[in-house]
Design a protein around this motif. Structure first.
Motif, PDB file in Angstrom:
ATOM      1  N   SER A  86      -3.625   6.488   5.673  1.00 31.30           N
ATOM      2  CA  SER A  86      -2.970   5.072   5.907  1.00 31.30           C
ATOM      3  C   SER A  86      -2.227   4.352   4.342  1.00 31.30           C
ATOM      4  O   SER A  86      -3.092   3.478   4.001  1.00 31.30           O
ATOM      5  CB  SER A  86      -3.466   3.973   6.641  1.00 31.30           C
ATOM      6  OG  SER A  86      -3.101   4.145   8.259  1.00 31.30           O
ATOM      7  N   LEU A  87      -2.907   4.997   3.501  1.00 31.63           N
ATOM      8  CA  LEU A  87      -2.539   4.147   2.068  1.00 31.63           C
ATOM      9  C   LEU A  87      -1.081   3.945   1.809  1.00 31.63           C
ATOM     10  O   LEU A  87      -0.107   4.603   2.621  1.00 31.63           O
ATOM     11  CB  LEU A  87      -2.377   5.819   0.904  1.00 31.63           C
ATOM     12  CG  LEU A  87      -3.840   6.020   0.774  1.00 31.63           C
ATOM     13  CD1 LEU A  87      -3.800   7.726   0.256  1.00 31.63           C
ATOM     14  CD2 LEU A  87      -5.277   5.651   0.436  1.00 31.63           C
ATOM     15  N   LEU A  88      -1.722   3.291   1.263  1.00 27.50           N
ATOM     16  CA  LEU A  88       0.435   2.681   0.880  1.00 27.50           C
ATOM     17  C   LEU A  88       1.484   3.191  -0.254  1.00 27.50           C
ATOM     18  O   LEU A  88       0.865   3.629  -1.592  1.00 27.50           O
ATOM     19  CB  LEU A  88       0.331   1.110   0.218  1.00 27.50           C
ATOM     20  CG  LEU A  88      -0.851  -0.034   1.398  1.00 27.50           C
ATOM     21  CD1 LEU A  88      -0.787  -1.114   0.208  1.00 27.50           C
ATOM     22  CD2 LEU A  88       0.407  -0.052   2.757  1.00 27.50           C
ATOM     23  N   PRO A  89       2.733   4.235   0.310  1.00 28.37           N
ATOM     24  CA  PRO A  89       2.878   5.047  -0.750  1.00 28.37           C
ATOM     25  C   PRO A  89       3.698   4.808  -2.162  1.00 28.37           C
ATOM     26  O   PRO A  89       3.719   5.324  -2.666  1.00 28.37           O
ATOM     27  CB  PRO A  89       4.215   6.029   0.297  1.00 28.37           C
ATOM     28  CG  PRO A  89       4.028   4.937   1.613  1.00 28.37           C
ATOM     29  CD  PRO A  89       3.047   3.342   1.367  1.00 28.37           C
ATOM     30  N   TRP A  90       3.644   3.171  -1.950  1.00 28.86           N
ATOM     31  CA  TRP A  90       4.332   2.762  -3.035  1.00 28.86           C
ATOM     32  C   TRP A  90       3.137   2.417  -4.482  1.00 28.86           C
ATOM     33  O   TRP A  90       3.897   1.526  -5.313  1.00 28.86           O
ATOM     34  CB  TRP A  90       5.105   1.400  -2.928  1.00 28.86           C
ATOM     35  CG  TRP A  90       4.400   0.488  -2.152  1.00 28.86           C
ATOM     36  CD1 TRP A  90       4.427  -0.912  -2.644  1.00 28.86           C
ATOM     37  CD2 TRP A  90       4.639   0.314  -0.915  1.00 28.86           C
ATOM     38  NE1 TRP A  90       3.208  -1.536  -1.766  1.00 28.86           N
ATOM     39  CE2 TRP A  90       4.547  -1.096  -0.237  1.00 28.86           C
ATOM     40  CE3 TRP A  90       5.101   1.080   0.340  1.00 28.86           C
ATOM     41  CZ2 TRP A  90       3.041  -1.464   1.040  1.00 28.86           C
ATOM     42  CZ3 TRP A  90       4.807   0.731   2.003  1.00 28.86           C
ATOM     43  CH2 TRP A  90       4.052  -0.582   1.299  1.00 28.86           C
ATOM     44  N   LYS A 135       2.035  10.287  -2.827  1.00 32.99           N
ATOM     45  CA  LYS A 135       2.990  11.501  -2.604  1.00 32.99           C
ATOM     46  C   LYS A 135       2.203  13.095  -3.875  1.00 32.99           C
ATOM     47  O   LYS A 135       2.722  13.941  -3.286  1.00 32.99           O
ATOM     48  CB  LYS A 135       4.185  11.681  -2.392  1.00 32.99           C
ATOM     49  CG  LYS A 135       4.968  11.112  -3.976  1.00 32.99           C
ATOM     50  CD  LYS A 135       6.374  10.852  -3.451  1.00 32.99           C
ATOM     51  CE  LYS A 135       6.753  10.644  -5.112  1.00 32.99           C
ATOM     52  NZ  LYS A 135       8.071  10.089  -6.011  1.00 32.99           N
TER      53      LYS A 135
END
Ligand SMILES: Nc1ncnc2c1ncn2[C@@H]1O[C@H](COP(=O)(O)OP(=O)(O)O)[C@@H](O)[C@H]1O
Ligand SMILES: [Mg+2]
Lengths: 287, 364
Positions: A86-90, A135
């Protein structure tokens, strides 16, 4: 006084005909500084259990107490490491961790916050990747960020929901050691959900199986009286370790069979990737 | 260097040049030759085939029209008139020019004449500006409006007018649809209460929007003088085109990954932080897809709206040429058609490039 206490907790989802009672009559106490592991099958309600403790979910019946007070919602005192990172991809690593630090230490100056972020990222050896997006990281690195994010808020309790399940055996072993090292430093209370009995024995003071749902309850607890620091290879020839391991696995197989004889239950394949066999024993993984 | 330029090309959507670059640097000759063939040679061939079909078709139509005229002259005025008609047509004289689907070469000629026309009009404009410069300075001192050129706009001017209108309409759509979309996405009850309204308004034709907007603008604008056609057309364009953004935004906001919401809860973000730090960034890809659709719809309906609203731009250019019926009118219409198509394509490419720049991708 128990640090975390669950009293007769039940939780169901859905209403009417679709209602399923996932957890039923759960009783659990965790003392301050203790490291407890819970093992169970997929879909038995492990994530639901950890969400109840973190405050993301509220029990239908019973009480969840933290330091003697009922849990009413999430709090910075209870850090969560989510099952799927649940890392924030942005956001890059710095900002993913930075966001947590900013929320937990609102009064801290920007410079001190930055320093804290950098120190914590350093602690899990991710400094070279601090500017990278999730990513661009491997699974193991992402999980390290997730661990760092939770720890950087300086929680009193650390709740880990299958933090290492999706990783390969080698990375898994490394991260186990790292988490233990960090835990050892200030002996925070920790709750680990895992699908791997070996992992539980290696890391925890107590292992408690969660019986398969619906209406899952906790099984008998197994105290791990092995001296720390525990060494994975040395453990393999330790009699106490072998005894514990066998009895836990036996118990799990037994409740697994009970489950398969129940008609209404559905089968779910374990959600784990093939692993390199890291121990000479037959390796059993439950998820 | 080479990899960098390939990356840039891919980024701005010109990835089909990649094999040419790789080939030039002598890399995997055979594989890149095949890629070159697929990505560049075949498309060029298909364009060639298209031109061929087009010119065959137009000469066929030309012949039908020609025979019809000669036949008509023969039936009405006898054999001598028919012979005269034929020689007149063959001489290419303006009196008996045949107007039908123009051939590619005619269109090319029309294109060059439009450019020449633009050059002469800009020259005139510059001369005019020079002439009135001194007067305008004086007028400005007296607090009067400057004198501006009011001659006929050139084709290129029309393009810029259209771009201005579409841009204004797009911004209007953006500023209406994104905030409303966010509110709808956040509140389920709001969403279901306006759902019907949106479903009904979404498929309404551009023409009807135009009429509706002009009803309102004409009434509101009664007291103010000046040209309301620009206002009417950009508002209509915005209203026609905003639906994709509205729907996508509300969908994006309402379907944020539950994991991210859980992160927001565990970090105890307040509602503002939750919206700006979690919900908006995570729905950005969807919002941007909506904006891209909005821009291409805006460009598409713009032509029809300009045509109807009599507001300057490519649409009215097409309409005027159609009514004007000069020799090269049809060719100019086809030129406009290609210009419209190419600009639409470029606008989409620009949006795509911006989208790649500002949104995240979950996995590589
Ligand atoms: N929000 C929810 N709504 C409905 N059912 C849910 C929800 N969360 C979990 N469940 C159900 O509860 C059961 C236990 O889920 P979970 O706690 O995620 O299991 P585990 O983490 O042990 O794999 C599953 O059958 C799942 O389908
Ligand atoms: Mg789970």
């Amino acid at each position: 006084m128990a640090y975390i206490e669950l009293r007769n907790v039940s939780k169901s989802f859905g209403t009417g005909k679709d209602k399923t009672e996932v957890l039923s009559n759960i009783n659990l106490t965790i003392e301050e500084g203790e490291f407890v592991a819970i093992v169970g099958f997929t879909g038995s309600g492990k994530t639901t259990l950890i969400n109840l403790i973190s405050g993301l979910l509220m029990p239908d019946e019973g009480q969840v107490l933290f330091k003697g007070e009922p849990v009413t919602g999430p709090s910075h005192e209870r850090g969560v490491i989510f099952q799927n990172y649940s890392l924030l991809p942005w956001l890059n690593v710095r900002n993913n961790v930075g966001m947590a630090v900013k929320e937990a230490f609102k009064k801290m100056s920007k410079k001190d916050r930055n320093k804290r972020v950098e120190d914590y990222v350093e602690m899990v050896n991710l400094s070279p990747a601090i500017g990278k997006l999730p990513k661009e990281l491997s699974g193991g690195m992402r999980q390290r960020v997730s661990v760092t994010r939770a720890l950087s808020m300086s929680p009193d309790v650390i709740l880990m929901d299958e933090p290492l399940s999706a990783l390969d055996a080698l990375t898994r072993g490394n991260l186990q050691q790292e988490i233990l090292k960090i835990w050892n430093k200030d002996k925070k209370t920790a709750l680990l959900i895992t699908n791997d009995v070996d992992e539980g024995i290696l890391m925890a003071d107590r292992i408690i199986p969660l019986k398969p749902g619906p209406k899952a309850t906790l099984g008998p607890e197994y105290k791990i009286n092995l001296e720390r620091p525990r060494d994975k290879t040395a453990l393999n020839s330790n009699d106490e370790y072998k005894r514990l391991r066998n009895s836990i696995i036996e118990y799990l197989i037994q409740i697994g069979e009970q489950r398969s004889s129940k008609k209404e239950t559905t089968y779910t394949l374990p959600e784990i990737k093939p692993q390199i066999k890291s121990t000479p024993f037959r390796r059993l993984s439950f998820s | 260097m080479k990899d960098k330029s390939i990356n840039i090309l891919n980024f701005i959507g010109l990835g089909f040049f990649e094999p040419a670059i790789r080939l030039a640097s002598g890399e995997e000759t055979k594989k890149n030759l095949v890629a070159l063939f697929k990505k560049i040679v075949l498309p060029i061939l298909s364009v060639g085939l298209f031109l061929l079909l087009w010119s065959a078709g137009s000469s066929h139509l030309y012949n039908i029209e020609k025979e019809f005229r000669i036949e008509k002259a023969f039936n009405e005025r006898g054999e001598a008139a028919a012979r005269l008609e034929r020689s007149c047509i063959d001489s290419g004289s303006k009196d008996c020019q045949i107007t039908t689907l123009p051939s590619p070469s005619q269109v090319w000629v029309a294109y060059k004449s439009l450019l020449a026309d633009h050059a002469s009009i800009s020259a005139k404009k510059d001369a005019f500006a020079e002439k009135v410069a001194a007067t305008n300075v004086k007028r400005a001192e007296q607090g009067l409006d400057a004198i501006t050129y009011t001659g006929r706009p050139s084709f290129v001017d029309q393009i810029f007018t259209s771009l201005k209108t579409v841009f204004a309409g797009f911004l209007l759509a953006l500023f209406i649809a994104v905030p409303i979309g966010i509110m709808l996405g956040l509140s389920e009850s709001l969403r279901s209460s306006v759902n019907w309204l949106i479903q009904i308004l979404k498929p309404v034709s551009p023409v009807v929007w135009l009429l509706l907007v002009s009803m309102i603008v004409n009434t509101l604008g009664k007291n103010s003088d000046g040209d309301s056609s620009f206002t009417i057309s950009f508002i209509s364009v915005g209203l026609c085109a905003m639906w994709a953004t509205l729907v996508n935004t509300s969908m994006g906001v309402s379907s944020v990954d539950k994991d991210y919401i859980n992160v927001a809860k565990v970090l105890q973000l307040n509602i503002g932080q939750k919206v700006f730090k979690i919900i908006l960034p995570s729905s950005f890809p969807l919002i941007f897809t909506g904006l891209r659709i909005t821009l291409s719809v805006a460009w598409m309906v713009l032509i029809a709206i300009e045509l109807l609203a009599q507001s300057p731009g490519l649409g009215s250019f097409v309409w005027e040429e159609f009514q004007n019926g000069a020799n090269d009118s049809n060719s100019k219409i086809i030129v406009a058609m290609f210009v419209i198509g190419i600009i639409g394509f470029l606008l989409d490419r620009i949006m795509l490039t911006i989208q790649k720049f500002v949104t995240f991708t979950e996995e590589t």
